[in-house]
Design a protein around this motif. Sequence first.
Motif, PDB file in Angstrom:
ATOM      1  N   CYS A  24     -12.070   2.471  -0.819  1.00  0.00           N
ATOM      2  CA  CYS A  24     -12.666   3.521  -1.647  1.00  0.00           C
ATOM      3  C   CYS A  24     -13.902   2.952  -2.340  1.00  0.00           C
ATOM      4  O   CYS A  24     -13.842   1.882  -2.944  1.00  0.00           O
ATOM      5  N   CYS A  61     -10.296   9.359  -1.301  1.00  0.00           N
ATOM      6  CA  CYS A  61      -9.283   8.465  -1.883  1.00  0.00           C
ATOM      7  C   CYS A  61      -8.210   9.281  -2.602  1.00  0.00           C
ATOM      8  O   CYS A  61      -8.529  10.082  -3.484  1.00  0.00           O
ATOM      9  N   ARG A 117      -6.281   8.426  -4.774  1.00  0.00           N
ATOM     10  CA  ARG A 117      -6.151   8.030  -6.169  1.00  0.00           C
ATOM     11  C   ARG A 117      -7.221   8.646  -7.059  1.00  0.00           C
ATOM     12  O   ARG A 117      -6.935   9.133  -8.139  1.00  0.00           O
ATOM     13  N   CYS A 118      -8.517   8.582  -6.579  1.00  0.00           N
ATOM     14  CA  CYS A 118      -9.613   8.988  -7.474  1.00  0.00           C
ATOM     15  C   CYS A 118     -10.565   9.975  -6.832  1.00  0.00           C
ATOM     16  O   CYS A 118     -11.578  10.324  -7.399  1.00  0.00           O
ATOM     17  N   CYS A 140     -13.055   3.335  -6.584  1.00  0.00           N
ATOM     18  CA  CYS A 140     -12.051   2.541  -7.293  1.00  0.00           C
ATOM     19  C   CYS A 140     -11.653   1.270  -6.550  1.00  0.00           C
ATOM     20  O   CYS A 140     -10.898   0.445  -7.068  1.00  0.00           O
ATOM     21  N   GLY A 179     -12.583   9.458  -4.587  1.00  0.00           N
ATOM     22  CA  GLY A 179     -13.829   8.799  -4.192  1.00  0.00           C
ATOM     23  C   GLY A 179     -14.023   8.816  -2.681  1.00  0.00           C
ATOM     24  O   GLY A 179     -13.075   9.050  -1.923  1.00  0.00           O
TER      25      GLY A 179
HETATM   26 ZN   LIG Z   1     -10.461   5.554  -5.195  1.00  0.00          ZN
END
Ligand SMILES: [Zn+2]
Length: 487
Positions: free
Chosen positions: A88, A129, A131-132, A91, A134
């Motif tokens: 990513c 991503c 998670r974020c 992050c 991105g």
């Molecule tokens: Zn990320």
Amino acid sequence: MEKYDELIDLALRRGFFFPAAEIYNGPAGFWDYGPLGVTLKNKFIQLWREHLVKRDGMLEIDGAQILPQTVFAASGHLEHFVDPLIECSKCGTFYRADKLLSEKLGRDIPESLSCEEFDKLIGQAKLVCPRCKGKFKPTKKFNMMFSFSVGPRADEIVGLRPETCQSIFLDFPRLFRICRAKLPIALAQIGKAFRNEISPRQALLRQREFTQAEIEVFFNPERANEFEKFDQVADYELVMQLEGQSKPKKIKCADLVKKKIVSSKLIAYYLALLQQFYEKVGLCDFRFRQLGKDEKAFYAIDAFDFEVKTEIGWIELVACNYRGDHDLGGHQAGSKKNLTVLDEGKKVLPHIFELSMGVDRSIFCLLLQAIALEKVGKEERLVLRLPPRLAPISVAIYPLLNKDGLPEKAMEVYGQLKGWFDVIYDSSGSIGKRYRRADEIGIPFCVTIDHQTLKDNTVTIRDRDSMKQERIKIAELVNWLGKKVCG
Ligand SMILES: [Zn+2]
């Protein structure tokens, strides 16, 4: 996940296995076995030696774990032993591109695609991503080998072996010569292998350091059907799930050969030997799954995964591959040594059929199948129904009370059994509590010494699975237990 969570809890609590370098919060994917785990693992390995290596007359080696990089250039590991890695850009989290795409698209994405193909798919699927959110940097191929250098000049690059089989291939010419062997011949090895997994997970199932037991059968492809040992298994049925089928069914070895599901009698025989081994160790719900063209390695001719059904899905325990002359051919070219041998007066470069077993995975799945939560009256008991021959401790010796000469008598019985079985002496807590402690680590038999013992030299034996007790003479204990534990 009920059993899985119970098993991890039990493993940590009773020390079957636990994370390595725990007090330093060591890297993921490395596990230590404690005393109970080691004994279980040793018993599994002993059965592997008895029922595969010795039964078939295989030759066993114990090769070095560090090998020169030239070996892995010739074997193809430098080029092909890679996972598609994406990072990513926001992050910095790493993912395996094939796994993330498979989840997002709901279909299997082969790991063998090129980086460009992955980037294209990632663009089309608008993958970001998890998670974020991105965006991802371009896909890279990540080699899973641990490489480093040896010697003070650090000029010789070596690698930790990612599988145990390479030393078998390298040692084959010498062993063939010194053992005055004839084709076919099977070589075996058990030992550690190392893979720098991007995301190790599920305890012993995906580790970065693990134990493999590999068998390589060297044979002349023109004579793979001239194989007398096949007659021993001709009528034996294998649990087979063929390509394109949704369920496994039983097929006789003779039919596997006749219908050309396997390419020779030799291969059917070794598949049978493997299934018989897992029957011996008490595994249930297994199958051979025939791999499709897009799943098997480019050199593989026959390819089956031996898998077991657990509550977390089907898990591969053994990869069974007919590898042709890929291995010896590669090392012949890489080392510029002649690796052909004489068979019936003719020079041949032997073909190889491989059984590549994950030992830790096998043990983990046996435990997963053995663990059970049961109602006993109003209470619940956790019980590990391991077959007696695999249970780390075979017998527990209990004095009913800590007085009246019972502990002394119990120690005497303990002393008699110690030389024959894995046995413990336990005198703490109520007898009920002692039974529960024994049940959860799978002790199949508990022997209790009570007041009647002092009168007539008899003891009670309690069976773990049925919880029933019977009374027998101390003089008969060794024989009685020997039959139950060793079969
Ligand atoms: Zn990320």
